[in-house]
Design a protein around this motif. Structure first.
Motif, PDB file in Angstrom:
ATOM      1  N   SER A  98      21.802  -3.188  -2.305  1.00 54.35           N
ATOM      2  CA  SER A  98      20.533  -3.616  -1.699  1.00 54.35           C
ATOM      3  C   SER A  98      19.761  -2.461  -1.069  1.00 54.35           C
ATOM      4  CB  SER A  98      20.767  -4.723  -0.669  1.00 54.35           C
ATOM      5  OG  SER A  98      21.597  -4.261   0.357  1.00 54.35           O
ATOM      6  N   VAL A  99      20.402  -1.338  -0.848  1.00 55.16           N
ATOM      7  CA  VAL A  99      19.690  -0.152  -0.369  1.00 55.16           C
ATOM      8  C   VAL A  99      19.320   0.748  -1.548  1.00 55.16           C
ATOM      9  CG1 VAL A  99      19.968   1.998   0.929  1.00 55.16           C
ATOM     10  CG2 VAL A  99      20.671  -0.138   1.942  1.00 55.16           C
ATOM     11  N   GLY A 100      20.259   0.932  -2.454  1.00 56.33           N
ATOM     12  CA  GLY A 100      20.059   1.868  -3.558  1.00 56.33           C
ATOM     13  C   GLY A 100      19.041   1.435  -4.579  1.00 56.33           C
ATOM     14  N   LEU A 101      19.012   0.151  -4.888  1.00 64.78           N
ATOM     15  CA  LEU A 101      18.089  -0.339  -5.910  1.00 64.78           C
ATOM     16  C   LEU A 101      16.618  -0.150  -5.522  1.00 64.78           C
ATOM     17  CD1 LEU A 101      18.315  -1.643  -8.710  1.00 64.78           C
ATOM     18  CD2 LEU A 101      18.074  -3.855  -7.590  1.00 64.78           C
ATOM     19  N   PRO A 102      16.176  -0.612  -4.336  1.00 65.78           N
ATOM     20  CA  PRO A 102      14.768  -0.364  -3.974  1.00 65.78           C
ATOM     21  C   PRO A 102      14.443   1.124  -3.820  1.00 65.78           C
ATOM     22  CG  PRO A 102      15.702  -2.029  -2.531  1.00 65.78           C
ATOM     23  CD  PRO A 102      16.818  -1.471  -3.338  1.00 65.78           C
ATOM     24  N   MET A 103      15.408   1.897  -3.323  1.00 61.18           N
ATOM     25  CA  MET A 103      15.141   3.325  -3.162  1.00 61.18           C
ATOM     26  C   MET A 103      14.979   3.997  -4.522  1.00 61.18           C
ATOM     27  SD  MET A 103      17.193   6.164  -0.978  1.00 61.18           S
ATOM     28  CE  MET A 103      16.941   5.289   0.525  1.00 61.18           C
ATOM     29  N   ALA A 104      15.835   3.642  -5.479  1.00 56.45           N
ATOM     30  CA  ALA A 104      15.731   4.216  -6.822  1.00 56.45           C
ATOM     31  C   ALA A 104      14.412   3.821  -7.485  1.00 56.45           C
ATOM     32  CB  ALA A 104      16.912   3.764  -7.668  1.00 56.45           C
ATOM     33  N   ILE A 105      14.012   2.558  -7.319  1.00 54.98           N
ATOM     34  CA  ILE A 105      12.733   2.110  -7.897  1.00 54.98           C
ATOM     35  C   ILE A 105      11.576   2.878  -7.256  1.00 54.98           C
ATOM     36  CG2 ILE A 105      11.143   0.156  -8.049  1.00 54.98           C
ATOM     37  CD1 ILE A 105      13.599  -1.643  -8.341  1.00 54.98           C
ATOM     38  N   GLY A 106      11.626   3.085  -5.942  1.00 50.71           N
ATOM     39  CA  GLY A 106      10.571   3.835  -5.255  1.00 50.71           C
ATOM     40  C   GLY A 106      10.472   5.277  -5.747  1.00 50.71           C
ATOM     41  N   VAL A 128      -2.006   4.470  -3.486  1.00 51.11           N
ATOM     42  CA  VAL A 128      -0.986   3.805  -4.301  1.00 51.11           C
ATOM     43  C   VAL A 128       0.416   4.367  -4.028  1.00 51.11           C
ATOM     44  CG1 VAL A 128      -0.220   3.337  -6.669  1.00 51.11           C
ATOM     45  CG2 VAL A 128      -2.635   3.117  -6.062  1.00 51.11           C
ATOM     46  N   PRO A 129       0.633   5.690  -4.015  1.00 48.72           N
ATOM     47  CA  PRO A 129       1.974   6.181  -3.674  1.00 48.72           C
ATOM     48  C   PRO A 129       2.369   5.859  -2.232  1.00 48.72           C
ATOM     49  CG  PRO A 129       0.720   7.899  -4.761  1.00 48.72           C
ATOM     50  CD  PRO A 129      -0.217   6.779  -4.500  1.00 48.72           C
ATOM     51  N   PHE A 130       1.397   5.841  -1.319  1.00 48.24           N
ATOM     52  CA  PHE A 130       1.717   5.492   0.072  1.00 48.24           C
ATOM     53  C   PHE A 130       2.208   4.050   0.178  1.00 48.24           C
ATOM     54  CE2 PHE A 130      -1.224   9.021   1.359  1.00 48.24           C
ATOM     55  CZ  PHE A 130      -0.227   9.793   1.950  1.00 48.24           C
ATOM     56  N   VAL A 131       1.521   3.134  -0.486  1.00 50.44           N
ATOM     57  CA  VAL A 131       1.928   1.732  -0.445  1.00 50.44           C
ATOM     58  C   VAL A 131       3.280   1.555  -1.140  1.00 50.44           C
ATOM     59  CG1 VAL A 131       1.339  -0.585  -1.274  1.00 50.44           C
ATOM     60  CG2 VAL A 131      -0.407   0.854  -0.228  1.00 50.44           C
ATOM     61  N   THR A 132       3.450   2.230  -2.271  1.00 44.57           N
ATOM     62  CA  THR A 132       4.719   2.163  -2.993  1.00 44.57           C
ATOM     63  C   THR A 132       5.866   2.659  -2.121  1.00 44.57           C
ATOM     64  OG1 THR A 132       3.553   2.533  -5.061  1.00 44.57           O
ATOM     65  CG2 THR A 132       5.924   2.926  -5.062  1.00 44.57           C
ATOM     66  N   THR A 133       5.655   3.781  -1.459  1.00 46.11           N
ATOM     67  CA  THR A 133       6.684   4.324  -0.581  1.00 46.11           C
ATOM     68  C   THR A 133       6.983   3.382   0.563  1.00 46.11           C
ATOM     69  OG1 THR A 133       5.928   6.558  -1.111  1.00 46.11           O
ATOM     70  CG2 THR A 133       7.284   6.308   0.854  1.00 46.11           C
ATOM     71  N   PHE A 134       5.958   2.832   1.163  1.00 44.80           N
ATOM     72  CA  PHE A 134       6.137   1.919   2.287  1.00 44.80           C
ATOM     73  C   PHE A 134       6.910   0.674   1.873  1.00 44.80           C
ATOM     74  CE2 PHE A 134       4.583  -1.630   4.911  1.00 44.80           C
ATOM     75  CZ  PHE A 134       5.002  -1.182   6.148  1.00 44.80           C
ATOM     76  N   VAL A 135       6.546   0.079   0.754  1.00 43.84           N
ATOM     77  CA  VAL A 135       7.173  -1.174   0.327  1.00 43.84           C
ATOM     78  C   VAL A 135       8.620  -0.946  -0.104  1.00 43.84           C
ATOM     79  CG1 VAL A 135       7.123  -2.963  -1.461  1.00 43.84           C
ATOM     80  CG2 VAL A 135       5.031  -2.319  -0.280  1.00 43.84           C
ATOM     81  N   PHE A 136       8.856  -0.007  -0.989  1.00 47.10           N
ATOM     82  CA  PHE A 136      10.202   0.139  -1.543  1.00 47.10           C
ATOM     83  C   PHE A 136      11.168   0.824  -0.577  1.00 47.10           C
ATOM     84  CE2 PHE A 136       7.888  -0.714  -5.440  1.00 47.10           C
ATOM     85  CZ  PHE A 136       8.724  -1.662  -6.000  1.00 47.10           C
TER      86      PHE A 136
END
Length: 180
Positions: A98-106, A128-136
């Protein structure tokens, strides 16, 4: 030009310490003697929720001089809730996923945005990269909590794949002590 000339000259400090050790206002040993408490005797009194103690008072650490009898050791072991090894291994696996999957996607999405911009396929807006980083990466941080709560805390019960039911049960169990 004079500034550059000064930079090439060596710096020589004759007296490296402007602080005279003899004129210290407080000697560390005398300071501790005059305080009503000793700074070196401070100890943390907090305990994690669910990991020992009843939460009503801070635990008192026993000194080595006092002999322990077998009943106090047994009572102390009963008070501490030990996590079974099977449950701990399940919990670690869920936390890693649950930590690795969102981090890898980000990280993959950030690399993808970089490649798209580099090859001039799409001029990615800066937000777009800022929002992506924040979410994932934010969901990756929440993955620690979800990974531990979604694990079945019963050693005999394996639990479901996503663990929604276990998370609800464990959340209620964790806050049940607060209500009492």
């Amino acid at each position: 030009m004079n500034t550059l000339f000064i930079l090439h000259q060596p710096i020589c400090i004759k007296n490296p310490s402007l602080y005279n050790k003899k004129n210290r206002p407080f000697n560390p040993t005398t300071l501790n003697n005059h305080l009503p408490f000793s700074i070196t005797s401070w100890k943390l009194q907090a305990e994690a929720k669910g990991f020992g103690g009843d939460g009503s008072k801070p635990s008192q650490k026993k000194t080595n001089n006092a002999p322990k009898n077998s009943t106090s050791q047994e009572q102390e072991e009963e008070d501490d809730d030990k996590i079974p090894e099977v449950v701990f291994d399940r919990m670690i696996r869920r936390i890693v996923v649950s930590v690795g999957l969102p981090m890898a996607i980000g990280v993959v999405l950030l690399k993808l945005f970089d490649m798209l911009k580099e090859k001039q396929v799409w001029d990615v807006p800066l937000w777009v990269p800022f929002v992506t980083t924040f979410v994932f990466f934010g969901s990756s941080v929440l993955g620690v909590v979800y990974g531990s709560l979604s694990t079945s805390w019963d050693a005999d019960k394996k639990g479901s794949l996503l663990g929604f039911e276990e998370a609800k049960e464990n959340w209620d169990e964790m806050w049940k002590e607060e209500g009492n």
